[in-house]
Design a protein around this motif. Structure first.
Motif, mmCIF file in Angstrom:
data_model
loop_
_atom_site.group_PDB
_atom_site.id
_atom_site.type_symbol
_atom_site.label_atom_id
_atom_site.label_comp_id
_atom_site.label_asym_id
_atom_site.label_seq_id
_atom_site.Cartn_x
_atom_site.Cartn_y
_atom_site.Cartn_z
ATOM 1 N N SER A 67 45.965 45.261 41.037
ATOM 2 C CA SER A 67 45.064 44.778 42.047
ATOM 3 C C SER A 67 44.966 45.635 43.126
ATOM 4 O O SER A 67 45.748 46.634 43.359
ATOM 5 C CB SER A 67 46.233 43.511 42.308
ATOM 6 O OG SER A 67 47.590 44.889 42.562
ATOM 7 N N ASP A 119 37.543 35.898 39.376
ATOM 8 C CA ASP A 119 36.399 37.408 40.269
ATOM 9 C C ASP A 119 37.933 38.529 39.861
ATOM 10 O O ASP A 119 38.589 37.968 41.182
ATOM 11 C CB ASP A 119 36.348 36.677 41.191
ATOM 12 C CG ASP A 119 35.356 38.410 41.920
ATOM 13 O OD1 ASP A 119 35.370 39.180 41.455
ATOM 14 O OD2 ASP A 119 35.379 38.173 43.129
ATOM 15 N N LEU A 120 37.127 39.292 39.426
ATOM 16 C CA LEU A 120 38.442 40.623 39.346
ATOM 17 C C LEU A 120 37.697 42.013 40.070
ATOM 18 O O LEU A 120 38.217 43.029 39.339
ATOM 19 C CB LEU A 120 38.434 40.853 37.638
ATOM 20 C CG LEU A 120 39.509 40.309 37.129
ATOM 21 C CD1 LEU A 120 40.035 40.413 35.527
ATOM 22 C CD2 LEU A 120 40.971 39.822 37.818
ATOM 23 N N SER A 121 36.027 42.032 41.194
ATOM 24 C CA SER A 121 36.104 43.215 41.678
ATOM 25 C C SER A 121 36.629 43.624 42.302
ATOM 26 O O SER A 121 36.331 44.622 42.787
ATOM 27 C CB SER A 121 34.296 41.596 41.995
ATOM 28 O OG SER A 121 35.573 41.471 43.120
ATOM 29 N N ASN A 122 37.713 43.127 43.160
ATOM 30 C CA ASN A 122 38.572 44.073 43.532
ATOM 31 C C ASN A 122 39.718 44.350 43.287
ATOM 32 O O ASN A 122 40.417 45.266 43.692
ATOM 33 C CB ASN A 122 39.255 42.834 44.510
ATOM 34 C CG ASN A 122 38.005 42.213 45.845
ATOM 35 O OD1 ASN A 122 37.133 42.980 46.193
ATOM 36 N ND2 ASN A 122 37.973 41.355 46.179
ATOM 37 N N TRP A 123 40.016 44.421 41.703
ATOM 38 C CA TRP A 123 40.774 44.898 40.956
ATOM 39 C C TRP A 123 40.335 46.549 40.661
ATOM 40 O O TRP A 123 38.666 46.610 40.580
ATOM 41 C CB TRP A 123 41.109 44.085 40.109
ATOM 42 C CG TRP A 123 41.996 43.305 40.350
ATOM 43 C CD1 TRP A 123 41.213 42.073 40.917
ATOM 44 C CD2 TRP A 123 43.428 42.757 39.911
ATOM 45 N NE1 TRP A 123 42.565 41.179 40.835
ATOM 46 C CE2 TRP A 123 43.603 41.052 40.650
ATOM 47 C CE3 TRP A 123 44.193 43.847 38.975
ATOM 48 C CZ2 TRP A 123 44.969 41.026 40.129
ATOM 49 C CZ3 TRP A 123 45.395 42.396 39.018
ATOM 50 C CH2 TRP A 123 45.885 41.383 39.728
ATOM 51 N N THR A 124 41.523 47.650 40.275
ATOM 52 C CA THR A 124 40.799 48.464 39.293
ATOM 53 C C THR A 124 40.588 48.703 37.909
ATOM 54 O O THR A 124 42.136 48.577 37.698
ATOM 55 C CB THR A 124 41.154 49.375 39.904
ATOM 56 O OG1 THR A 124 41.233 50.070 41.067
ATOM 57 C CG2 THR A 124 40.804 51.177 39.588
ATOM 58 N N ASN A 172 37.799 44.033 30.532
ATOM 59 C CA ASN A 172 36.092 44.117 30.617
ATOM 60 C C ASN A 172 35.783 42.546 30.872
ATOM 61 O O ASN A 172 35.466 42.281 31.347
ATOM 62 C CB ASN A 172 35.571 44.332 29.917
ATOM 63 C CG ASN A 172 35.868 46.184 30.220
ATOM 64 O OD1 ASN A 172 36.590 46.650 30.829
ATOM 65 N ND2 ASN A 172 35.082 47.087 29.509
#
Length: 331
Positions: free
Chosen positions: A238, A167-172, A179
């Protein structure tokens, strides 16, 4: 017995159960009892039968643990809370009785249960690098200063980012290079098998997931060995984390050509404090990641971010990264 024209009468023996202290044997007397229904032993489980008293012609005096008209029904002392077990014991019903068993963390006969000191008896699962503290019926483990963990396992490092949650939803994310990340499994080895070029360069990732911007396997169900190549560019930053140790440790690889555009950065208060280029560990152009570290002792107490950069579309212009850890010292 006839005495001087008179009879003297006493209770018959069928009521002896209630008058055993009142009846005194006398050789000059004889007993005539009515029909005794107790002779058929209607009372179960050692119940005492008494003739009379009820319409059916008898009653049963039940021993402890039994009830009902014929003493057939077991009394559940546990359910009725009529037992004498310790509050630190479990009551277990049995036929006509019950037994008490001390709960885990206590010892005794069930009626009296005393706390077991697991710390003193070394009957605990605390890490050798932890302190054991006894509690009522249990214990707790706390890692000693300089170690991290849950007390059962204490190490000199703890993991900040390992991508195992997929999960990279909290990363910019910027651009397109990241992607389809993170990557599942040792995709480089699978690629080389397909290409049949004889190369053997395992990614050396930890767990199942890692970052590899050349790879294209973002799901375990996706075919192994797929790639997106070096063309995409971008960066990923991050969420913030607290620096509370002396060292940050990580795995990095690939990116051996355009070294100015492929790197990992540590950002503190908006400033790039450290940067590590992938070519520092893979100058010979290999996918295998190696250990690198930053000494962050002077930034203890500061908030930081990790940024991974892939701004290259040339050959080997990609980055591999995994397992950022915080350590008091390098293991």
């Amino acid at each position: 017995m006839l005495a001087r024209g008179k009879y003297s009468c006493e209770l018959n023996n069928s009521t002896h159960g209630e008058h055993e202290r009142d009846l005194v044997p006398d050789q000059d007397h004889f007993y005539r009892g009515t029909k005794n229904v107790c002779s058929n032993s209607p009372c179960q489980n050692n119940g005492t039968c008494q003739s009379g008293f009820t319409k059916k012609g008898y009653r049963c005096l039940c021993p402890d643990g039994w009830t009902g008209g014929t003493c057939k029904m077991d009394i559940d002392e546990c359910d009725e809370r009529s037992h004498k077990c310790s509050k630190n014991a479990t009551c277990i019903n049995t036929k006509g009785s019950y037994r008490c068993k001390c709960k885990h963390g206590f010892h005794g006969d069930g009626y009296n249960c005393t706390d077991t000191d697991e710390c003193q008896k070394q009957n605990n699962r605390c890490s050798k690098n932890a302190t054991c503290t006894n509690t009522d019926g249990s214990y707790r483990c706390n890692c000693n200063t300089g170690f991290f963990g849950d007390g059962f396992k204490c190490t000199v490092c703890y993991t900040i980012f390992d991508f195992e949650d997929h999960d990279l939803s909290n990363w910019t994310l910027n651009g397109t290079a990241f992607n389809n990340q993170p990557t599942y499994g040792d995709n480089p080895s699978e690629r080389f098998k397909k290409e049949e070029n004889g190369r053997n360069e395992p990614s050396n990732h930890r767990g199942d997931w890692w970052i590899g911007t050349f790879e294209n396997r973002s799901s375990s169900s996706q075919p192994a060995g797929e790639k997106q190549g070096d063309e995409p560019q971008g960066s990923m930053t991050s969420p913030g984390f607290l620096i509370n140790t002396n060292v940050l440790r990580f795995l990095i690889g690939a990116g051996c050509k355009d070294v100015r555009k492929v790197r990992a950065e540590l950002i503190v208060n908006g400033n790039v404090i450290f940067e590590t280029r992938a070519e520092e560990v893979s100058a010979n152009c290999i996918e295998t990641m190696s250990d690198k570290s930053w000494n962050v002792s002077r930034f203890t107490g500061s908030r930081a971010q990790l940024r991974l950069i892939d701004h290259s579309s040339e050959g080997w212009g990609h980055i591999n990264f995994d397992h950022l850890q915080a350590c008091h010292k390098l293991p």
